[in-house]
Design an enzyme around this catalytic site. Structure first.
Site, short mmCIF file in Angstrom:
data_model
loop_
_atom_site.label_atom_id
_atom_site.label_comp_id
_atom_site.label_asym_id
_atom_site.label_seq_id
_atom_site.Cartn_x
_atom_site.Cartn_y
_atom_site.Cartn_z
N ASN A 40 -4.12 9.69 -6.61
CA ASN A 40 -3.00 10.64 -6.64
C ASN A 40 -1.63 9.95 -6.56
O ASN A 40 -0.62 10.62 -6.35
CB ASN A 40 -3.12 11.61 -5.46
CG ASN A 40 -4.32 12.54 -5.63
OD1 ASN A 40 -4.45 13.21 -6.64
ND2 ASN A 40 -5.20 12.56 -4.64
N ARG A 83 -11.92 7.93 -2.19
CA ARG A 83 -12.26 9.32 -1.83
C ARG A 83 -13.77 9.50 -1.59
O ARG A 83 -14.18 10.05 -0.58
CB ARG A 83 -11.81 10.26 -2.97
CG ARG A 83 -11.78 11.72 -2.59
CD ARG A 83 -11.30 12.56 -3.77
NE ARG A 83 -10.07 12.02 -4.34
CZ ARG A 83 -9.64 12.27 -5.58
NH1 ARG A 83 -10.34 13.07 -6.37
NH2 ARG A 83 -8.52 11.73 -6.03
N GLU A 107 0.05 -3.43 4.64
CA GLU A 107 -1.11 -2.53 4.76
C GLU A 107 -1.17 -1.81 6.11
O GLU A 107 -0.86 -2.40 7.14
CB GLU A 107 -2.40 -3.35 4.65
CG GLU A 107 -3.12 -3.24 3.35
CD GLU A 107 -3.62 -1.85 3.00
OE1 GLU A 107 -3.71 -0.98 3.89
OE2 GLU A 107 -3.95 -1.62 1.83
N ASP A 108 -1.60 -0.55 6.10
CA ASP A 108 -1.78 0.17 7.36
C ASP A 108 -3.26 0.41 7.68
O ASP A 108 -3.57 1.02 8.70
CB ASP A 108 -1.08 1.54 7.32
CG ASP A 108 -1.82 2.53 6.43
OD1 ASP A 108 -2.24 2.13 5.32
OD2 ASP A 108 -1.99 3.69 6.83
N ASP A 147 0.87 -1.17 0.00
CA ASP A 147 0.00 0.00 0.00
C ASP A 147 0.92 1.23 0.00
O ASP A 147 2.10 1.13 0.35
CB ASP A 147 -0.87 -0.05 1.26
CG ASP A 147 -1.70 1.20 1.43
OD1 ASP A 147 -2.34 1.62 0.46
OD2 ASP A 147 -1.69 1.78 2.54
N LEU A 148 0.40 2.37 -0.42
CA LEU A 148 1.25 3.57 -0.49
C LEU A 148 1.10 4.46 0.75
O LEU A 148 2.03 4.60 1.55
CB LEU A 148 0.90 4.37 -1.76
CG LEU A 148 1.67 5.68 -1.96
CD1 LEU A 148 3.15 5.42 -2.20
CD2 LEU A 148 1.08 6.46 -3.15
N ASP A 149 -0.11 5.06 0.90
CA ASP A 149 -0.34 6.04 1.98
C ASP A 149 -0.24 5.36 3.35
O ASP A 149 -1.02 4.45 3.65
CB ASP A 149 -1.74 6.66 1.85
CG ASP A 149 -1.90 7.46 0.56
OD1 ASP A 149 -0.97 8.19 0.21
OD2 ASP A 149 -2.96 7.36 -0.08
N LYS A 195 -10.68 -1.06 -1.90
CA LYS A 195 -10.62 -1.78 -0.63
C LYS A 195 -11.82 -1.41 0.24
O LYS A 195 -12.20 -0.26 0.24
CB LYS A 195 -9.32 -1.41 0.10
CG LYS A 195 -8.05 -1.66 -0.72
CD LYS A 195 -6.85 -0.99 -0.06
CE LYS A 195 -5.64 -1.02 -0.96
NZ LYS A 195 -4.47 -0.30 -0.42
N THR A 206 1.69 10.07 4.16
CA THR A 206 0.62 10.90 3.61
C THR A 206 -0.72 10.68 4.30
O THR A 206 -1.66 11.45 4.09
CB THR A 206 0.42 10.60 2.10
OG1 THR A 206 0.50 9.18 1.95
CG2 THR A 206 1.46 11.27 1.25
N LYS A 252 -9.24 5.28 6.28
CA LYS A 252 -7.96 4.82 5.72
C LYS A 252 -8.18 3.67 4.74
O LYS A 252 -8.91 2.72 5.04
CB LYS A 252 -7.02 4.35 6.83
CG LYS A 252 -6.36 5.50 7.57
CD LYS A 252 -5.29 4.97 8.52
CE LYS A 252 -4.64 6.11 9.28
NZ LYS A 252 -3.73 5.59 10.32
N GLY A 253 -7.55 3.78 3.59
CA GLY A 253 -7.61 2.71 2.59
C GLY A 253 -8.86 2.76 1.72
O GLY A 253 -8.96 2.07 0.71
N SER A 273 -2.65 0.58 -4.30
CA SER A 273 -3.20 1.72 -3.54
C SER A 273 -4.58 2.10 -4.04
O SER A 273 -4.88 1.98 -5.22
CB SER A 273 -2.26 2.92 -3.70
OG SER A 273 -2.86 4.08 -3.19
N ALA A 274 -5.39 2.62 -3.11
CA ALA A 274 -6.72 3.12 -3.48
C ALA A 274 -6.66 4.53 -4.06
O ALA A 274 -7.63 5.04 -4.61
CB ALA A 274 -7.62 3.13 -2.25
N SER A 275 -5.51 5.17 -3.92
CA SER A 275 -5.42 6.59 -4.27
C SER A 275 -5.34 6.84 -5.77
O SER A 275 -4.66 6.12 -6.49
CB SER A 275 -4.20 7.21 -3.59
OG SER A 275 -4.05 8.54 -4.03
C1 BG6 Z 1 -5.89 5.66 0.28
C2 BG6 Z 1 -6.00 6.41 1.57
O1 BG6 Z 1 -4.57 5.29 0.05
O2 BG6 Z 1 -6.35 6.46 -0.81
C3 BG6 Z 1 -7.41 6.93 1.78
O3 BG6 Z 1 -5.65 5.56 2.64
C4 BG6 Z 1 -7.84 7.74 0.57
O4 BG6 Z 1 -7.45 7.70 2.95
C5 BG6 Z 1 -7.70 6.90 -0.68
O5 BG6 Z 1 -9.19 8.16 0.71
C6 BG6 Z 1 -8.08 7.66 -1.95
O6 BG6 Z 1 -7.14 8.66 -2.15
P1 BG6 Z 1 -7.24 9.83 -3.22
O7 BG6 Z 1 -5.82 10.36 -3.23
O8 BG6 Z 1 -7.63 9.21 -4.51
O9 BG6 Z 1 -8.24 10.80 -2.72
MG MG Z 2 -2.72 3.13 3.59
#
Ligand code: BG6
Ligand code: MG
Length: 248
Positions: free
Chosen positions: A119, A50, A170-171, A10-12, A146, A18, A46-47, A115-117
């Site tokens: 960004n 958005r 994973e965190d 996982d990233l964040d 996730k 972050t 977390k995870g 990662s779910a992000s």
């Molecule tokens: C996950 C974070 O990595 O990404 C979550 O743990 C976050 O908190 C999710 O909501 C989505 O991120 P982003 O950057 O697409 O808004």
């Molecule tokens: Mg995380």
């Protein structure tokens, strides 16, 4: 023999610090909406994607918004978050993260980001982390985030390895559920009160030992259901099968 073929990170909150920026950005949004949002509440976000994070936040504040209002707020949160990550420095890579991933790779084990992000690209580019991974699966690559296992299953597919030969780091509670649903081993990064059901827990990748990682995949299943013929080989009376000493 170890079947460990790949590690999925996982990233964040695992590789980069972050998770605090996601929290701070959501806290600003909660303040604008006139309610308090605590770090304990934040564990639930977390995870999680958005928009799902926003739904959880609004349920905590007991607030109902239309879809278009939600989209505006999600964009505001993301703009705040992007301001934070645009100012990130290399020292915001979590202690030992880069070194541990490099060590894993030096053992010939494949690495992926899961990662779910959405960004992820900004962070990886800013901190030059992309070369650490053989595959990158993020929130832009999946339909279900996730705790759905899709992100980890896609990473295994991209690496051409079986999910059972992967270990996830994973965190987030949602990420641990996703890893287990994918049939993977999971190392929790954080505290045992929050991360239930992991195979191992450490406070950070700086505390992760390579032998502990390899041991995770050393398990084997002693699925021995002896027939009479096999029992004959050992001169054992089938009626006493329950009494066979474990070391046989
Ligand atoms: C996950 C974070 O990595 O990404 C979550 O743990 C976050 O908190 C999710 O909501 C989505 O991120 P982003 O950057 O697409 O808004
Ligand atoms: Mg995380």
């Amino acid at each position: 023999m170890s079947n460990l073929k790949a590690c999925i990170f996982d990233l964040d909150g695992v590789i980069v610090d972050t998770a605090k920026y996601h929290y701070l950005a959501w806290k600003v949004i909660a303040q604008k909406l006139n309610f308090d949002f605590t770090e304990i509440d934040n564990e639930r976000l977390k995870g999680v994607s958005r928009m799902e994070s926003l739904d959880i936040l609004l349920s905590i504040g007991n607030i109902n918004l239309s879809q278009s209002e939600k989209e505006i707020i999600a964009e505001q949160k993301n703009n705040l978050y992007i301001d934070y990550i645009n100012n990130m420095k290399p020292d915001e890579i979590l202690p030992g993260a880069k070194e541990f991933i490099e060590l894993v790779r030096s053992f010939g084990i494949l690495t992926a980001l899961g990662s779910a992000s959405k960004n992820t690209g900004i962070i990886l580019e800013k901190l030059n982390l992309a070369p650490l991974f053989d595959a990158i699966i993020d929130g832009n690559c999946v339909l279900n985030t996730k705790p759905n296992p899709e992100v980890f299953l896609k990473a295994a597919e991209r690496l051409k390895v079986s999910p059972t030969d992967c270990v996830v780091f994973e965190d987030a509670a949602a990420g641990v559920i996703a890893a287990k649903a994918a049939g993977m081993k999971c190392v929790g990064i954080g505290s045992p009160e929050i991360l239930k059901g992991v195979d191992l827990i450490v406070s950070g990748l700086d505390k992760m030992a390579m032998n502990e990682l390899l041991n995770l995949q050393m398990d084997f299943y002693f699925d021995f259901n002896p027939t009479e013929v096999e029992l004959g080989r050992f001169s054992i009376n089938p009626e006493n099968v329950e009494n066979i000493p474990l070391g046989i």
